[in-house]
Enzyme design. Structure first.
Site, PDB file in Angstrom:
ATOM      1  CB  CYS A   1     -10.183  14.063  19.477  1.00  0.00           C
ATOM      2  SG  CYS A   1     -10.626  13.768  17.776  1.00  0.00           S
TER       3      CYS A   1
ATOM      4  CG  HIS B   1     -10.415  10.446  21.286  1.00  0.00           C
ATOM      5  ND1 HIS B   1     -11.789  10.488  21.209  1.00  0.00           N
ATOM      6  CD2 HIS B   1      -9.946  10.574  20.019  1.00  0.00           C
ATOM      7  CE1 HIS B   1     -12.133  10.649  19.943  1.00  0.00           C
ATOM      8  NE2 HIS B   1     -11.041  10.702  19.206  1.00  0.00           N
TER       9      HIS B   1
ATOM     10  CG  ASN C   1     -13.643   9.247  16.855  1.00  0.00           C
ATOM     11  OD1 ASN C   1     -14.057   9.946  17.767  1.00  0.00           O
ATOM     12  ND2 ASN C   1     -12.545   9.519  16.170  1.00  0.00           N
TER      13      ASN C   1
END
Ligand code: ACO
Length: 334
Positions: free
Chosen positions: A115, A261, A291
């Site tokens: 991430c 993020h 995501n």
């Protein structure tokens, strides 16, 4: 040129056409649109077709970033590629992208920070440029999660979260006099949490590194201790954003946009609340993409640049938290 600084010359993103709604997931696993929306804010995500690879997504995003920057492929002196879903175990996607862009000979670095991969990559690009090693670097974050998710009841805690997509930026040298430059980065990690969010197999930590049992018991799919990740994320995101701002004498009110993020809308809301920022300053697109890990920040950045929300000179803080655990921020004047 007096001081060598770095700026983002152009952004680009690409997501596959295929929209996968929560209802579609409900048909293959024990979940519901209501559960997914309430717990994560996600309504839909994009999945690739059977042919398109993570590198292909990256190439499409890269071409758009090159266009926006006014660069041709030949202007790229170095490539950095961040992903957790590479086409092959090795070599990494950096060389695959280099080949597809027709740039034999230039260096290509792969970043495996999940991430935070895009921000670790941006910090490396910034350092290479500031020290005079390169003038123009192409940085790509791309993920093809759809092929690695477990699409049944046992995979529901992770499968509903992730989507495919790519974002890219062209990073170039500047003297910064026009007010567009990268200010600084803060990078952190705590490997004691490595097992809380991972794909265990295949890996050379076991012999043999992949067996039928590993596939059957799910260790070749993502494992996530969701509550532990959540607990750490809501602490680390505000911490690393404030670290960036305070190191330059700024407060949250000075920021034009925070681009976190995109892990979970509840995490993003908690960050906005903790920083006392109105929701419109904390960028969110998780509703449409889920995501996308290393791709989520460059996709969101590319979108807000195109929408005009972020303009040249805007004070922007990019921030990420994820597997490792790792967390990071980059502060810049766009
Ligand atoms: N549908 C329906 N029910 C589900 C699903 C699902 N898809 N997944 C889990 N559940 C169930 C659980 O089994 C549990 O049932 P139980 O109470 O009977 O045991 C119940 O829902 C609640 O589960 P929790 O895990 O407590 O739910 P929580 O509110 O914590 O939400 C979530 C889970 C969304 C995963 C949350 O913990 C989260 O967002 N964590 C952080 C995720 C993150 O930030 N990841 C980082 C990025 S990862 C990366 O990019 C590599």
């Amino acid at each position: 040129m007096t001081t060598r600084r770095t700026r983002i010359a152009g952004t680009g993103h690409y997501v596959p056409d295929r929209v996968v709604t929560n209802d579609e997931l409900e048909a293959v696993m024990d979940t519901s649109d209501e559960w997914i929306r309430e717990r994560t804010g996600i309504r839909e995500r994009r999945f690739t077709d059977s042919e398109t690879t993570c590198t292909d997504l990256g190439v499409a995003a890269a071409r758009r970033a090159l266009d926006e920057a006014g660069w041709s492929e030949k202007d790229v002196q170095f490539i950095i590629f961040a992903t957790l879903s590479p086409d092959m175990y090795f070599p990494g996607n950096g060389v695959l992208l280099q080949s597809k862009l027709g740039l034999p000979g230039i260096g290509a670095l792969d970043v495996r920070n999940q991430c935070t991969g895009f921000l670790y990559g941006l910090s490396a690009a910034d350092a290479y440029i500031r020290t005079g090693m390169y003038d123009r670097i192409l940085l790509v974050g791309s993920e093809r999660h759809s092929v690695g998710l477990r699409m049944d009841d046992r995979g529901r805690d992770t499968a509903v979260l992730f989507g495919d997509g790519a974002g890219a930026v062209c990073v170039e040298v500047t003297d910064g006099v026009d007010g567009s430059f990268i200010i600084r980065h803060h990078l952190h990690a705590d490997g004691r949490y490595a097992d809380e969010l991972c794909i265990r197999s295949p890996g050379a930590g076991t012999r043999p590194w992949l067996t039928r049992e590993m596939v059957d018991d799910g260790s070749s799919h993502p494992y996530m201790n969701g509550r532990e990740v959540f607990r750490n994320a809501v602490k680390r995101f505000p911490e690393v954003i404030l670290e960036a701002l305070e190191s330059e004498g700024y407060t949250p009110e000075n920021v034009d946009a925070v681009i976190p993020h995109q892990a979970n809308q509840r995490i993003t809301d908690a960050v906005a609340k903790r920083l006392g920022l109105p929701p419109e300053k904390v960028i969110s697109n998780i509703e449409y993409y889920g995501n996308t890990t290393a791709a989520s920040i460059p996709i969101a950045l590319s979108e807000v640049v195109k929408a005009g929300t972020v303009k040249r000179g805007s004070l922007v803080c990019l921030a990420a938290f994820g597997s490792g655990f790792t967390w990071a921020s980059s502060l810049l004047r766009y």
